[in-house]
Write a protein that holds these residues in place. Sequence first.
Motif, mmCIF file in Angstrom:
data_model
loop_
_atom_site.group_PDB
_atom_site.id
_atom_site.type_symbol
_atom_site.label_atom_id
_atom_site.label_comp_id
_atom_site.label_asym_id
_atom_site.label_seq_id
_atom_site.Cartn_x
_atom_site.Cartn_y
_atom_site.Cartn_z
ATOM 1 N N ARG A 1 -43.236 21.723 77.122
ATOM 2 C CA ARG A 1 -42.484 22.919 76.721
ATOM 3 C C ARG A 1 -42.886 23.333 75.290
ATOM 4 O O ARG A 1 -43.102 24.511 75.013
ATOM 5 C CB ARG A 1 -40.978 22.656 76.792
ATOM 6 C CG ARG A 1 -40.124 23.897 76.600
ATOM 7 C CD ARG A 1 -38.647 23.620 76.820
ATOM 8 N NE ARG A 1 -38.350 22.961 78.071
ATOM 9 C CZ ARG A 1 -38.216 23.581 79.253
ATOM 10 N NH1 ARG A 1 -38.382 24.881 79.319
ATOM 11 N NH2 ARG A 1 -37.919 22.905 80.329
ATOM 12 N N GLU B 1 -44.772 26.799 74.146
ATOM 13 C CA GLU B 1 -44.229 27.687 73.116
ATOM 14 C C GLU B 1 -45.266 27.972 72.030
ATOM 15 O O GLU B 1 -45.242 29.032 71.403
ATOM 16 C CB GLU B 1 -42.974 27.064 72.494
ATOM 17 C CG GLU B 1 -41.789 27.051 73.427
ATOM 18 C CD GLU B 1 -40.623 26.211 72.901
ATOM 19 O OE1 GLU B 1 -40.768 25.581 71.822
ATOM 20 O OE2 GLU B 1 -39.588 26.177 73.585
ATOM 21 N N ASN C 1 -40.061 22.217 85.974
ATOM 22 C CA ASN C 1 -39.148 22.354 84.838
ATOM 23 C C ASN C 1 -38.991 23.791 84.358
ATOM 24 O O ASN C 1 -38.401 24.029 83.306
ATOM 25 C CB ASN C 1 -39.632 21.457 83.687
ATOM 26 C CG ASN C 1 -39.533 19.987 84.044
ATOM 27 O OD1 ASN C 1 -38.457 19.425 84.071
ATOM 28 N ND2 ASN C 1 -40.660 19.380 84.364
ATOM 29 N N ILE D 1 -41.191 25.992 83.205
ATOM 30 C CA ILE D 1 -41.912 26.261 81.968
ATOM 31 C C ILE D 1 -43.012 27.286 82.247
ATOM 32 O O ILE D 1 -43.856 27.066 83.128
ATOM 33 C CB ILE D 1 -42.518 24.974 81.389
ATOM 34 C CG1 ILE D 1 -41.430 23.940 81.117
ATOM 35 C CG2 ILE D 1 -43.337 25.267 80.135
ATOM 36 C CD1 ILE D 1 -41.947 22.568 80.767
#
Length: 104
Positions: A66, A70, A96, A98
């Motif tokens: 994650r 980002e 998840n 993402i």
Amino acid sequence: MIGPQQDPRQLSIERLSSQIDQFFAGGKSVEVVPTGVSGELIGGKSMATHHAKLRTERDKDAPTLRYLAEQGYSVREAAEAMGTCDKRIRLMACENGIAIGHRL
């Protein structure tokens, strides 16, 4: 001299038909196994236990993935940074939620 031989496929079909007839003649019946259920064992553990263990390991790496997503890492860059393969990165991202590899 060798005479004509029967087709191997036909032999297999006849053998299988005979075995099926013997199965039902013995009073046995067909058991319907629901989709997704398996009786396969791996080293004494069921497949479900094995897959749950792998999922747990992937969940431990999800925060790292994650963070990399980002930072704008692509799937390949994240895989190299985490020392794994692209396929595992895509699976972790999917499991998840993402979004990775989508540059803004």
